[in-house]
Write an enzyme that holds these catalytic residues in place. Structure first.
Site, PDB file in Angstrom:
ATOM      1  N   LYS A   1       0.873  -1.187   0.000  1.00 49.82           N
ATOM      2  CA  LYS A   1       0.000   0.000   0.000  1.00 49.82           C
ATOM      3  C   LYS A   1       0.904   1.230   0.000  1.00 49.82           C
ATOM      4  O   LYS A   1       1.191   1.805   1.057  1.00 49.82           O
ATOM      5  CB  LYS A   1      -0.913  -0.059   1.237  1.00 49.82           C
ATOM      6  CG  LYS A   1      -2.117   0.865   1.158  1.00 49.82           C
ATOM      7  CD  LYS A   1      -3.101   0.549   2.270  1.00 49.82           C
ATOM      8  CE  LYS A   1      -4.125   1.630   2.462  1.00 49.82           C
ATOM      9  NZ  LYS A   1      -5.024   1.835   1.327  1.00 49.82           N
TER      10      LYS A   1
HETATM   11  N1  PMP Z   1      -7.756  -1.974  -2.657  1.00 52.32           N
HETATM   12  C1  PMP Z   1      -7.197  -0.763  -2.559  1.00 52.32           C
HETATM   13  C2  PMP Z   1      -6.474  -0.200  -3.714  1.00 52.32           C
HETATM   14  C3  PMP Z   1      -7.322  -0.029  -1.352  1.00 52.32           C
HETATM   15  O1  PMP Z   1      -6.780   1.183  -1.252  1.00 52.32           O
HETATM   16  C4  PMP Z   1      -8.032  -0.589  -0.270  1.00 52.32           C
HETATM   17  C5  PMP Z   1      -8.206   0.196   0.996  1.00 52.32           C
HETATM   18  N2  PMP Z   1      -7.136   0.022   1.869  1.00 52.32           N
HETATM   19  C6  PMP Z   1      -8.588  -1.862  -0.423  1.00 52.32           C
HETATM   20  C7  PMP Z   1      -8.423  -2.531  -1.637  1.00 52.32           C
HETATM   21  C8  PMP Z   1      -9.322  -2.524   0.693  1.00 52.32           C
HETATM   22  O2  PMP Z   1      -8.430  -2.883   1.706  1.00 52.32           O
HETATM   23  P1  PMP Z   1      -8.906  -2.960   3.229  1.00 52.32           P
HETATM   24  O3  PMP Z   1     -10.106  -3.831   3.240  1.00 52.32           O
HETATM   25  O4  PMP Z   1      -7.750  -3.556   3.937  1.00 52.32           O
HETATM   26  O5  PMP Z   1      -9.209  -1.577   3.639  1.00 52.32           O
END
Ligand code: PMP
Length: 305
Positions: free
Chosen positions: A158
């Site tokens: 991320k």
């Molecule tokens: N994909 C992307 C590109 C994101 O930014 C997020 C948000 N963090 C998610 C998926 C979903 O991840 P999470 O459920 O861990 O928030």
């Protein structure tokens, strides 16, 4: 608009919200070379407050940082404690937390290691997106912007810079009359939405793209797979085509900020009946119960503040 709070955590200590500043020569500001997380705290059924899947989010922050050769100058326990401290110091209940690992200044050459790595944790009240109602859901299109496939592993991190593509795809979607965009990769296979993972439901089976595609391994995605299986549904991680989305019974996105959000319209067509579907509803309810401490078997997902 976010509601600013009194206190944030920066480089090891709590400080005032207004002290959360950095110089314009900050390396991350120029190249997006940094890592972050999005985490939520929830008011609990017993009256307290707890952070949802904190440990896994901080593990992901460290994994993202490592993928970018960023050495986080604190250990996991310190960052986890910073998260609980920021929520507590601001008296927050339903909140969004944003830990950020960034490269400071003054060098903006690529040799980022010449600069100090800094860490911030911000938190602010959050009840979900005001324009993304849990029942109304969203209206999506397939993005003309393509998710690079060759770097599927890199998208597991991320990283700040990845989000330039998300922001441009989101902007393009909104400019053309939609609320959300879904990325396909170079093979034309479905990846995810701009900041959320994607699930489809067909004949009572939930399907979501596998880790071999360019997706973030979302923690909401993981929670939904666990909860759906417990509810008795079959869940598959496999490739999804554009056509499968268009003919799905239900389609929903998952992410920390918006939880589970039905995609009610796709490319101008209603998805299934065009209404909030029964499987999406069942999993939404199970998710809320887990996040709000109403499901004893998921207490291990909650860190009390
Ligand atoms: N994909 C992307 C590109 C994101 O930014 C997020 C948000 N963090 C998610 C998926 C979903 O991840 P999470 O459920 O861990 O928030």
């Amino acid at each position: 608009m976010i509601e600013k709070t009194q206190t944030l955590w920066l480089d090891g200590a709590l400080t005032g919200w207004e002290d959360g500043t950095t110089h314009l020569m900050t390396h991350t500001l120029h190249y997006g070379f940094g890592a972050f997380e999005g985490i939520r705290s929830y008011q609990q059924a017993n009256g307290g407050t707890a952070i949802f899947r904190l440990e896994e989010h901080i593990d992901r922050l460290f994994a993202s940082s490592k993928a970018a050769y960023l050495e986080v100058p604190f250990d996991r326990a310190t960052i986890m404690a910073a998260c609980t401290e920021v929520v507590r110091a601001n008296g927050l209940r339903n909140a969004y937390l944003r830990p950020l690992v960034f490269v400071s200044e003054p060098n903006i050459i690529f040799a980022h290691w010449l600069n100090r790595v800094r860490v911030a944790v911000l938190a602010f009240p959050w009840e979900g997106y005001s324009d993304r109602n849990r029942e109304e859901g969203t209206n999506a299109k397939f993005s003309p912007y393509v998710r690079p496939k060759a770097q599927a592993a890199f998208y597991k991190a991320k990283l700040c810079g990845h989000y330039a593509l998300s922001v441009v795809a989101y902007s393009e979607a909104v400019r053309t009359g939609y609320k959300q965009a879904i990325f396909l990769d170079e093979d034309g296979m479905v990846c995810e939405a701009t900041g959320d993972n994607l699930f489809l439901v067909k004949d009572q089976v939930l399907v979501t793209p596998p880790s071999s595609r360019s997706i973030l391994m979302g923690l909401t995605r993981d929670s939904v797979m666990t909860l759906a299986r417990e509810l008795g549904y079959r869940v598959e991680e496999r490739d999804i085509s554009r056509e499968e989305c268009l003919t799905a019974d239900e389609l929903f996105t998952t992410g920390t900020a918006s939880e589970l959000l039905p995609v009610r319209m796709l490319e101008g067509h209603p998805v299934g009946t065009g209404k909030l579907g029964p499987v999406t509803t069942a999993v939404q309810q199970a998710f809320s119960a887990a996040a709000q401490g109403r499901a004893a078997q998921y207490k291990h997902w909650l860190t009390p503040v």
